[in-house]
Design a protein around this motif. Structure first.
Motif, PDB file in Angstrom:
ATOM      1  N   LEU A  59       0.809  -1.216   0.000  1.00  0.00           N
ATOM      2  CA  LEU A  59       0.000   0.000   0.000  1.00  0.00           C
ATOM      3  C   LEU A  59       0.843   1.267   0.000  1.00  0.00           C
ATOM      4  CD1 LEU A  59      -2.974  -0.903   2.371  1.00  0.00           C
ATOM      5  CD2 LEU A  59      -3.009  -0.622  -0.105  1.00  0.00           C
ATOM      6  N   SER A  60       2.099   1.188   0.434  1.00  0.00           N
ATOM      7  CA  SER A  60       2.954   2.378   0.464  1.00  0.00           C
ATOM      8  C   SER A  60       3.986   2.378  -0.662  1.00  0.00           C
ATOM      9  CB  SER A  60       3.674   2.469   1.815  1.00  0.00           C
ATOM     10  OG  SER A  60       4.504   1.330   2.025  1.00  0.00           O
ATOM     11  N   PHE A  61       3.869   1.435  -1.604  1.00  0.00           N
ATOM     12  CA  PHE A  61       4.878   1.309  -2.654  1.00  0.00           C
ATOM     13  C   PHE A  61       4.967   2.586  -3.493  1.00  0.00           C
ATOM     14  CE2 PHE A  61       6.630  -0.209  -6.703  1.00  0.00           C
ATOM     15  CZ  PHE A  61       7.708  -0.966  -6.264  1.00  0.00           C
ATOM     16  N   TYR A  62       3.826   3.149  -3.851  1.00  0.00           N
ATOM     17  CA  TYR A  62       3.817   4.372  -4.660  1.00  0.00           C
ATOM     18  C   TYR A  62       4.537   5.502  -3.922  1.00  0.00           C
ATOM     19  CZ  TYR A  62       2.143   8.517  -7.128  1.00  0.00           C
ATOM     20  OH  TYR A  62       2.090   9.705  -7.811  1.00  0.00           O
ATOM     21  N   PRO A 114       3.133 -22.950 -10.942  1.00  0.00           N
ATOM     22  CA  PRO A 114       4.491 -22.519 -11.245  1.00  0.00           C
ATOM     23  C   PRO A 114       4.597 -21.044 -11.603  1.00  0.00           C
ATOM     24  CG  PRO A 114       3.587 -23.783 -13.057  1.00  0.00           C
ATOM     25  CD  PRO A 114       2.611 -23.905 -11.934  1.00  0.00           C
ATOM     26  N   ILE A 115       3.504 -20.469 -12.134  1.00  0.00           N
ATOM     27  CA  ILE A 115       3.484 -19.053 -12.493  1.00  0.00           C
ATOM     28  C   ILE A 115       2.167 -18.444 -12.029  1.00  0.00           C
ATOM     29  CG2 ILE A 115       3.337 -17.370 -14.385  1.00  0.00           C
ATOM     30  CD1 ILE A 115       6.131 -18.300 -14.189  1.00  0.00           C
ATOM     31  N   GLU A 116       2.257 -17.311 -11.331  1.00  0.00           N
ATOM     32  CA  GLU A 116       1.078 -16.506 -10.993  1.00  0.00           C
ATOM     33  C   GLU A 116       1.341 -15.103 -11.523  1.00  0.00           C
ATOM     34  OE1 GLU A 116      -0.681 -17.244  -6.944  1.00  0.00           O
ATOM     35  OE2 GLU A 116       1.223 -18.303  -6.662  1.00  0.00           O
ATOM     36  N   GLU A 117       0.495 -14.655 -12.456  1.00  0.00           N
ATOM     37  CA  GLU A 117       0.757 -13.400 -13.170  1.00  0.00           C
ATOM     38  C   GLU A 117      -0.432 -12.460 -13.032  1.00  0.00           C
ATOM     39  OE1 GLU A 117       2.098 -11.962 -17.694  1.00  0.00           O
ATOM     40  OE2 GLU A 117       1.620 -14.058 -17.272  1.00  0.00           O
ATOM     41  N   SER A 118      -0.172 -11.236 -12.635  1.00  0.00           N
ATOM     42  CA  SER A 118      -1.223 -10.225 -12.524  1.00  0.00           C
ATOM     43  C   SER A 118      -1.245  -9.350 -13.776  1.00  0.00           C
ATOM     44  CB  SER A 118      -0.982  -9.345 -11.292  1.00  0.00           C
ATOM     45  OG  SER A 118       0.049  -8.396 -11.537  1.00  0.00           O
ATOM     46  N   GLU A 119      -2.222  -8.471 -13.838  1.00  0.00           N
ATOM     47  CA  GLU A 119      -2.208  -7.376 -14.795  1.00  0.00           C
ATOM     48  C   GLU A 119      -1.406  -6.225 -14.187  1.00  0.00           C
ATOM     49  OE1 GLU A 119      -3.480  -7.638 -17.827  1.00  0.00           O
ATOM     50  OE2 GLU A 119      -4.118  -9.683 -17.352  1.00  0.00           O
ATOM     51  N   PHE A 120      -1.249  -5.139 -14.913  1.00  0.00           N
ATOM     52  CA  PHE A 120      -0.645  -3.946 -14.333  1.00  0.00           C
ATOM     53  C   PHE A 120      -1.653  -3.262 -13.416  1.00  0.00           C
ATOM     54  CE2 PHE A 120       2.472  -4.030 -17.876  1.00  0.00           C
ATOM     55  CZ  PHE A 120       3.633  -3.793 -17.151  1.00  0.00           C
ATOM     56  N   PHE A 121      -1.181  -2.850 -12.239  1.00  0.00           N
ATOM     57  CA  PHE A 121      -1.987  -2.061 -11.319  1.00  0.00           C
ATOM     58  C   PHE A 121      -1.493  -0.620 -11.365  1.00  0.00           C
ATOM     59  CE2 PHE A 121      -1.810  -6.338  -9.303  1.00  0.00           C
ATOM     60  CZ  PHE A 121      -3.162  -6.658  -9.392  1.00  0.00           C
ATOM     61  N   ALA A 149      -3.879   0.435  -5.390  1.00  0.00           N
ATOM     62  CA  ALA A 149      -2.962  -0.103  -4.382  1.00  0.00           C
ATOM     63  C   ALA A 149      -3.586  -1.281  -3.636  1.00  0.00           C
ATOM     64  CB  ALA A 149      -2.561   0.989  -3.391  1.00  0.00           C
ATOM     65  N   ARG A 150      -4.881  -1.209  -3.388  1.00  0.00           N
ATOM     66  CA  ARG A 150      -5.519  -2.298  -2.652  1.00  0.00           C
ATOM     67  C   ARG A 150      -5.551  -3.583  -3.492  1.00  0.00           C
ATOM     68  NH1 ARG A 150      -7.749  -2.292   1.975  1.00  0.00           N
ATOM     69  NH2 ARG A 150      -7.722  -0.016   2.015  1.00  0.00           N
ATOM     70  N   GLN A 151      -5.841  -3.438  -4.792  1.00  0.00           N
ATOM     71  CA  GLN A 151      -5.834  -4.617  -5.666  1.00  0.00           C
ATOM     72  C   GLN A 151      -4.434  -5.206  -5.767  1.00  0.00           C
ATOM     73  OE1 GLN A 151      -7.424  -1.702  -6.194  1.00  0.00           O
ATOM     74  NE2 GLN A 151      -8.982  -1.866  -7.818  1.00  0.00           N
TER      75      GLN A 151
END
Length: 227
Positions: A34-37, A70-77, A83-85
């Motif tokens: 949540l604080s990455f940005y 073996p792979i878990e891939e998200s979309e771009f957030f 941030a919550r997603q």
């Protein structure tokens, strides 16, 4: 006129080794999601750079032969709006499995290169950050395993040609001149072999330690210093 022309539009794909020993770094990413940005923006500001848009994507990898995921891939957030997603996706990653020592890190890098990268801004950056405490399997070494991705590079040299933009058969939104590759990894294959790649910054850590000597703030500082 491009509203992003004067500022950085940054896409970051975090390729994270999600095997058992990597729990410390995964937990830190979860805690800091949540604080990455704010952390990236502060580091950019300290370097007299402004960020117009920040997007983060996560690819968690293990071993195609040994693991059911073996792979878990998200979309771009888009941060900070999503941030919550971002946190929810990372929170769902469990540090487990891995089987033998080497993992499918290079397939994660290949998938990262095939992402739908931003085309905004003259100062855009296409960044791949790898976090692993293990060597990687050679490209294609698990190609006969169920679920192995299609159209993967057949060798480290071919993956390098994707990175450098010299493989005319590789099509992607990735733009080599904006690319940055940062690897927090041990002194093992392939993290030393790819030292000849342009725009690559290795941060060598002991193998099998879960990157206990790496924190997200130091990773962000290295990232911003590469711009």
């Amino acid at each position: 006129m491009d509203q992003y022309a004067g500022d950085y539009c940054v896409d970051i794909v975090m390729c994270i080794d999600a095997t058992g020993s990597m729990a410390p770094i995964i937990n830190e990413v979860k805690e800091n999601a949540l604080s990455f940005y704010e952390k990236v923006s502060e580091a950019m500001s300290d370097n007299q750079k402004e960020i117009a848009e920040l997007r983060v994507k996560v690819i968690a990898f293990r071993d195609f032969m040994c693991d059911s995921k073996p792979i878990e891939e998200s979309e771009f957030f888009v941060l900070p709006d999503q941030a919550r997603q971002f946190r929810d996706f990372v929170s769902g990653i469990e540090a487990a499995g891995g089987g033998d020592t080497a993992e499918n890190a290079l397939e994660a890098v290949a998938l990262a290169l095939k992402s739908k990268w931003t085309k905004k801004g003259k100062k855009r950056r296409h960044v791949i950050m790898v976090f692993t405490d293990a060597p990687a399997l050679k490209p294609g070494e698990r190609s006969d395993c169920p679920g192995y991705p299609s159209n993967m590079p057949s060798s480290l040299a071919q993956l390098g040609s994707w990175w450098e933009g010299t493989d005319q058969m590789f099509t992607s939104d990735y733009e080599p001149r904006f690319g940055r590759l940062i690897a927090f990894a041990p002194a093992a294959y392939p993290w030393m072999e790819i030292n000849s790649w342009n725009r690559y910054w290795p941060a060598i850590s002991p193998a099998g330690t879960g990157l206990s000597d790496v924190d997200i703030s130091s990773a962000i500082d290295l990232l911003v210093g590469s711009f």
